[in-house]
Write a protein that holds these residues in place. Structure first.
Motif, short mmCIF file in Angstrom:
data_model
loop_
_atom_site.label_atom_id
_atom_site.label_comp_id
_atom_site.label_asym_id
_atom_site.label_seq_id
_atom_site.Cartn_x
_atom_site.Cartn_y
_atom_site.Cartn_z
N THR A 41 -84.96 -75.60 -101.10
CA THR A 41 -84.74 -76.80 -100.29
C THR A 41 -83.79 -77.75 -100.98
O THR A 41 -82.85 -78.28 -100.37
CB THR A 41 -86.07 -77.50 -99.99
N CYS A 42 -84.02 -77.96 -102.28
CA CYS A 42 -83.15 -78.87 -103.04
C CYS A 42 -81.70 -78.38 -103.02
O CYS A 42 -80.77 -79.17 -102.89
CB CYS A 42 -83.63 -78.99 -104.48
N HIS A 43 -81.52 -77.08 -103.13
CA HIS A 43 -80.17 -76.52 -103.18
C HIS A 43 -79.46 -76.63 -101.84
O HIS A 43 -78.32 -77.10 -101.75
CB HIS A 43 -80.23 -75.07 -103.63
N LEU A 44 -80.16 -76.21 -100.78
CA LEU A 44 -79.51 -76.16 -99.47
C LEU A 44 -79.39 -77.52 -98.80
O LEU A 44 -78.41 -77.80 -98.12
CB LEU A 44 -80.29 -75.21 -98.55
N LYS A 45 -80.38 -78.35 -99.00
CA LYS A 45 -80.43 -79.62 -98.28
C LYS A 45 -79.60 -80.70 -98.96
O LYS A 45 -78.93 -81.49 -98.29
CB LYS A 45 -81.88 -80.07 -98.15
N CYS A 46 -79.67 -80.78 -100.28
CA CYS A 46 -78.99 -81.90 -100.96
C CYS A 46 -78.13 -81.44 -102.13
O CYS A 46 -77.87 -82.22 -103.05
CB CYS A 46 -79.99 -82.96 -101.40
N ASP A 47 -77.71 -80.17 -102.11
CA ASP A 47 -76.79 -79.65 -103.12
C ASP A 47 -77.32 -79.83 -104.54
O ASP A 47 -76.59 -80.17 -105.46
CB ASP A 47 -75.42 -80.32 -102.97
N SER A 48 -78.64 -79.61 -104.70
CA SER A 48 -79.28 -79.70 -106.02
C SER A 48 -78.93 -81.01 -106.73
O SER A 48 -78.51 -81.03 -107.90
CB SER A 48 -78.88 -78.50 -106.89
N ALA A 49 -79.08 -82.10 -106.00
CA ALA A 49 -78.66 -83.42 -106.50
C ALA A 49 -79.31 -83.77 -107.84
O ALA A 49 -78.67 -84.38 -108.70
CB ALA A 49 -78.98 -84.49 -105.47
N CYS A 50 -80.56 -83.38 -108.02
CA CYS A 50 -81.27 -83.75 -109.25
C CYS A 50 -80.79 -82.95 -110.45
O CYS A 50 -81.19 -83.23 -111.58
CB CYS A 50 -82.77 -83.58 -109.07
N ASP A 51 -79.94 -81.95 -110.21
CA ASP A 51 -79.38 -81.17 -111.31
C ASP A 51 -77.98 -81.66 -111.68
O ASP A 51 -77.30 -81.05 -112.48
CB ASP A 51 -79.32 -79.69 -110.91
N SER A 52 -77.57 -82.76 -111.09
CA SER A 52 -76.25 -83.32 -111.34
C SER A 52 -76.38 -84.76 -111.82
O SER A 52 -77.42 -85.39 -111.61
CB SER A 52 -75.41 -83.29 -110.05
N PRO A 53 -75.35 -85.28 -112.46
CA PRO A 53 -75.41 -86.69 -112.86
C PRO A 53 -75.61 -87.60 -111.66
O PRO A 53 -75.16 -87.29 -110.55
CB PRO A 53 -74.03 -86.92 -113.51
N VAL A 54 -76.28 -88.72 -111.86
CA VAL A 54 -76.47 -89.69 -110.79
C VAL A 54 -75.09 -90.19 -110.35
O VAL A 54 -74.30 -90.65 -111.18
CB VAL A 54 -77.34 -90.87 -111.28
N PRO A 55 -74.75 -90.09 -109.05
CA PRO A 55 -73.42 -90.52 -108.60
C PRO A 55 -73.13 -91.99 -108.87
O PRO A 55 -71.98 -92.37 -109.08
CB PRO A 55 -73.44 -90.23 -107.10
N ASN A 56 -74.16 -92.84 -108.86
CA ASN A 56 -73.96 -94.27 -109.09
C ASN A 56 -74.01 -94.55 -110.59
O ASN A 56 -75.08 -94.65 -111.18
CB ASN A 56 -75.01 -95.09 -108.36
N GLN A 57 -72.85 -94.66 -111.20
CA GLN A 57 -72.75 -94.96 -112.62
C GLN A 57 -72.40 -96.43 -112.87
O GLN A 57 -72.07 -96.82 -113.98
CB GLN A 57 -71.68 -94.08 -113.26
N SER A 58 -72.54 -97.27 -111.82
CA SER A 58 -72.11 -98.67 -111.94
C SER A 58 -73.22 -99.61 -112.38
O SER A 58 -72.96 -100.75 -112.70
CB SER A 58 -71.58 -99.15 -110.59
N SER A 59 -74.48 -99.14 -112.35
CA SER A 59 -75.60 -100.04 -112.62
C SER A 59 -75.59 -100.52 -114.06
O SER A 59 -75.44 -99.75 -115.00
CB SER A 59 -76.92 -99.32 -112.33
N GLU A 60 -75.78 -101.82 -114.24
CA GLU A 60 -75.81 -102.43 -115.56
C GLU A 60 -77.03 -103.35 -115.67
O GLU A 60 -77.38 -104.02 -114.71
CB GLU A 60 -74.55 -103.25 -115.81
N PRO A 61 -77.67 -103.40 -116.84
CA PRO A 61 -78.84 -104.27 -116.99
C PRO A 61 -78.56 -105.73 -116.66
O PRO A 61 -79.45 -106.45 -116.26
CB PRO A 61 -79.22 -104.08 -118.46
N SER A 62 -77.31 -106.16 -116.79
CA SER A 62 -77.00 -107.58 -116.58
C SER A 62 -77.23 -108.02 -115.16
O SER A 62 -77.41 -109.21 -114.90
CB SER A 62 -75.55 -107.85 -116.97
N PHE A 63 -77.24 -107.07 -114.20
CA PHE A 63 -77.48 -107.52 -112.84
C PHE A 63 -78.68 -106.82 -112.20
O PHE A 63 -78.84 -106.80 -111.01
CB PHE A 63 -76.23 -107.37 -111.96
#
Length: 670
Positions: free
Chosen positions: A13-35
Motif C-alpha cells: 500500500t505504501c509503495h503503490l499509494k504514496c510512492d513509499s514516502a516514508c522511505d524518502s527524505p521529508v519533502p519539506n526541508q524549510s522548517s526551522e525551530p525559530s518559527f
C-alpha cells in the motif's frame, strides 16, 4: 518499504499509494525551530485509565485464507462496557476486530451488501467482468478500482440516487495474472490506467429505507479515466509552467490520477483531490519543484512511461507534465457530457480533498489539507458569491465559484493542553489575494503551480499529514484529521508544536477549528485538539475530556457528519499501529457525551475504510472498501471480499474468488 512500516501496515500500500514516502527524505526541508511554536507542556496521561477492558477484540468470524466464508456472518461482538448508542441511527458498539479477519463486521441487528464492485459493467455494451483477461477497453466501461471519496446523492422522490466516487490507485499484482509477453504487459498497463479516475452511477430502490442497486446502462452513468480530457481553469491555466508538446496552449490535461478524498458542493458538483501524483512520473530531479513534490528520475510505480511519453518528464517535451497534476478537480455528475475541470486557483499540492462551506451572505470557502508529513492546511475563498436557486444564471455563476479567489495557508500558535479548550489561536496567511501574489518574488502563476514553495516562504505550521478537512454543517466548526507522522521530533525533523503535540506520532489526532466570528472568510481562528488517537491505555491519548470507555482508534482519515451533528471518522492504517482492522467510528461533539468514541463497523483483511456517508434518517451508512487483500498475489489472494465464494464452489456470473474494492451499504435487518 519492507521492514519500515508500522505493525501490520502493508508495504505494498505504501509503495503503490504514496510512492513509499516514508522511505524518502521529508519533502519539506524549510522548517526551522525559530518559527515553530513549541508546546509548553506535553500531553499528559489520561486522567482515568480503564485498564485493558476496552481493548478486548471480538473475533467476529474465524477465518483461514483459502476458506472463504459467507458474507452474511459478520455481526460483531458488543464492545466491553458499552451500552447501545441512541439517536436516529441506534446501534450497539462493536469491539475492535483483529486486523487479520477477512470480514466486513457490523453491529448486531445490521447487515451489509456491496452495491457495486470493481469490474461491474456500467453500460449496456460493457463486457462482463473477466480479470483473467485484462482489457483496457472493457475497463473503461466498468467500475474502477480502489474507490476513495464517495457520496450518494438521493433525489427528491427518494427512489433514485447518484453514486459518485473516485478511483485512487491500482494493484496489478492481485488484479490480473502475470504478463507472458510484451503485448500482454501493454494491455495490463493500459487496463490499470483505465481503472483510475472517477465514476458516476445511477442507483434505484423500491422504497425509502431499502437497499440500493445500481442501474446498468443508466443515462447518467459515466467513467472518467487517466486519459479523459480535463479543462485547466484559473490564473495558472495557459502559463508557461503547464504547457507541453502535446498541449502548447496549457489548457487541456489528459486524465486525473491519485484521487483521494473530496467533497460535494452546494451547487451539486463533486470535488476530488489529486494526491500522490508523483509516483506516476519519471521526472527530472533538477526541474523546479521536483524535490518539494517528491518527484525523481527512477522508473515510476506504474510504468506508464513505457506506453505514454507524457509520463516520462525527463524529456523536454513533457518536462511540465507533472505540473498539470496535484489539483482539485470538479465534476458535474448531472451532465455526463460535461468536461471535468482542474482548478489552479485552489493551489497545487497533494490534495487529500476539498470541502465547501457557504455562509449566509453567500461567501464560499473550501478547506484543504496537503497530505504529506510536515505539510500544511489551506483555505480558498471564492471571489464570487453563491447564488441560490436552480436558474440558469445561478448555475452559470456557481460553476465558476472555484475558478478565481483568495488562497491562504494556516499558522497555529498557543499552548495546547487536553484539559483546556480554545487556548490555541491561528491565522490564515495570504498567498494570493484579489488576484495578486502576496508571496515575495513569486508571481500568481508561480504561487499556484509551486504552492508548497510559496507557502514555505510564509512559515506556516508544518502538520502531521492533514488529510480530510470538514466544516460541520451544524456548527460551522472545522475538523482536521491529522493522520499520523512518525517523523515528528525524530532526528533532524521538526519537533512538537502546539497543534502537533506528540513525538513519533503513530496514531494521529483531530483538531477542531472555530473561525473568528464564525465567519468562513475570517483571517484568524481559534482551535483546540478534539482527539489524540490511540488505545485508551496508551499514555497521552485524549478524547475531548471523556473519561468512560472508548474504542481504540488510529490514523484518522476521512470525516463525515450525521443529521444530528455527530462526527464519523474512518481510519487508514489502524492495523499498523494498534493491530485492529480499519474501522468507522462515531463521536458526539456536544453535550455530556462529547468525546465518547464508539465503533460502528470494521473492514476486511488489509482493507481501508474510505468515504463514509451517513444517511441516518434513512437508516443507512455507506463506505468505500479500498485495497482488501493488498499483500496477496494472483496465485495467493489474501482476501475474498466481497463475493466470498466458498471453497470448491464455482463462482456465479460476475463473481470472483479474489478481492474486489467495493462500495458497501449497511442497513438494519428487516
Amino acid at each position: 518499504m519492507l521492514g519500515k512500516t508500522h505493525g501490520s501496515r502493508s508495504a505494498v500500500t505504501c509503495h503503490l499509494k504514496c510512492d513509499s514516502a516514508c522511505d524518502s527524505p521529508v519533502p519539506n526541508q524549510s522548517s526551522e525551530p525559530s518559527f515553530r511554536d513549541v508546546a509548553e507542556a506535553a500531553l499528559s496521561r489520561r486522567s482515568v485509565l480503564l485498564g485493558g477492558s476496552a481493548l478486548a477484540a471480538a473475533a467476529a468470524i474465524p477465518f483461514t485464507v483459502g476458506q472463504p466464508l459467507p458474507a452474511a456472518a459478520t455481526e460483531g461482538a458488543r464492545a466491553p462496557g458499552e451500552k447501545a448508542v441512541r439517536g436516529k441511527l441506534p446501534f450497539t458498539p462493536i469491539a475492535a476486530v483483529d486486523a487479520a479477519e477477512d470480514a466486513f463486521t457490523v453491529p448486531q441487528g445490521y447487515e451489509w451488501r456491496a452495491i457495486i464492485r470493481w469490474g461491474d459493467p456500467l453500460f449496456h455494451d460493457s463486457p462482463a467482468f473477466d480479470p483473467e483477461n485484462p482489457d483496457p477497453e472493457a475497463q473503461e466501461r466498468q467500475f474502477g478500482y480502489n474507490n476513495d471519496y464517495l457520496d450518494i446523492l438521493v433525489e427528491k422522490n427518494g427512489k433514485k440516487a447518484l453514486l459518485c466516487c473516485n478511483h485512487e490507485y491500482t494493484n496489478r499484482n492481485i488484479m490480473f495474472p502475470p504478463s507472458r509477453s510484451a503485448a500482454e504487459e501493454e494491455q495490463v498497463l493500459k487496463a490499470t490506467m483505465a481503472a483510475h479516475g472517477f465514476a458516476v452511477v445511477e442507483l434505484e430502490r423500491n422504497r425509502k429505507g431499502a437497499q440500493w442497486r445500481y442501474i446498468k446502462g443508466a443515462p447518467r452513468n459515466r467513467r472518467i479515466t487517466a486519459s479523459t480530457p480535463f479543462e485547466l481553469t484559473g490564473p495558472a491555466a495557459g502559463s508557461d509552467f503547464v504547457k507541453t508538446a502535446a498541449d502548447p496552449e496549457g489548457t487541456t490535461v489528459l486524465g486525473t490520477i491519485g484521487n483521494c478524498a473530496g467533497g460535494t458542493t452546494p451547487w451539486g458538483t463533486i470535488l476530488s483531490g489529486e494526491e500522490n501524483f508523483n509516483g506516476y512520473f519519471k521526472a527530472d530531479p533538477s526541474a523546479r519543484g521536483s524535490a518539494r513534490y517528491g518527484l525523481n528520475n527512477r522508473p515510476s510505480n506504474y510504468g506508464w512511461e513505457a506506453i505514454e511519453p507524457r509520463f516520462d518528464a525527463t524529456s523536454e517535451a513533457y518536462r511540465n507534465e507533472p505540473n498539470r497534476f496535484g489539483y482539485i478537480v470538479e465534476i458535474d455528475p448531472s451532465d455526463p457530457t460535461s468536461t471535468p475541470r482542474k482548478h489552479t486557483a485552489m493551489g497545487r499540492f497533494k490534495h487529500e480533498g476539498a470541502n465547501v462551506r457557504v455562509d449566509e451572505d453567500g461567501t464560499v470557502v473550501a478547506y484543504m489539507g496537503d497530505d504529506e508529513r510536515f505539510d500544511y492546511l489551506y483555505k480558498f475563498v471564492s471571489s464570487r458569491k453563491f447564488m441560490k436557486g436552480g436558474s440558469a444564471k445561478a448555475r452559470r455563476n456557481n460553476l465558476q465559484l472555484l475558478t478565481e479567489g483568495d488562497l491562504y495557508v494556516a499558522r497555529f500558535s498557543g499552548s495546547q493542553r487536553p484539559d483546556n479548550d480554545n487556548l490555541g489561536r491561528g491565522v490564515w496567511l495570504p498567498l494570493v489575494v484579489d488576484g495578486e501574489s502576496r508571496v515575495p518574488q513569486m508571481s500568481v502563476e508561480e504561487v499556484l503551480v509551486f504552492t508548497r514553495e510559496a507557502a514555505d516562504k510564509l512559515r506556516p505550521t508544518p502538520m502531521d499529514r492533514p488529510e480530510d478537512v470538514e466544516p460541520s454543517p451544524h456548527s460551522g466548526k472545522v475538523y482536521v484529521a491529522c493522520t499520523n507522522n512518525t517523523n515528528r521530533g525524530v532526528g533532524q525533523n521538526p519537533g512538537t508544536d502546539a497543534a502537533n503535540p506528540r513525538v513519533n506520532n503513530k496514531e494521529g489526532h483531530i483538531i477542531e477549528i472555530t473561525e473568528r466570528g464564525n465567519r468562513a472568510g475570517a483571517t484568524s481562528f481559534d482551535w483546540n485538539i478534539l482527539i489524540v488517537c490511540g488505545d485508551e491505555s496508551t499514555e497521552g491519548t485524549y478524547f475531548a475530556g471523556w473519561d468512560g470507555p472508548v474504542a481504540p482508534i488510529s490514523s484518522p482519515d476521512n470525516l463525515a457528519f450525521d443529521s444530528e451533528g455527530n462526527l464519523w471518522i474512518s481510519t487508514d492504517g489502524q492495523p499498523g499501529t494498534i493491530g485492529k482492522a480499519d474501522a468507522l467510528h462515531r463521536v458526539p461533539l456536544t453535550g455530556a457525551e462529547r468525546g465518547h468514541l464508539t465503533q460502528f463497523l470494521a473492514v476486511p483483511n488489509q482493507a481501508e475504510t474510505c468515504g463514509p456517508v451517513i444517511h441516518d434518517q434513512d437508516g443507512s451508512v455507506f463506505v468505500a472498501v479500498q485495497h482488501p487483500g493488498e499483500d496477496g498475489s494472483w496465485d495467493d489472494q489474501q482476501s475474498y471480499f466481497p463475493d466470498y465464494v466458498p471453497a470448491g464452489a464455482k463462482p456465479r456470473r460476475g463473481e470472483w474468488r479474489g478481492p474486489r474494492p467495493s462500495v458497501v451499504q449497511v442497513t438494519r435487518k428487516r
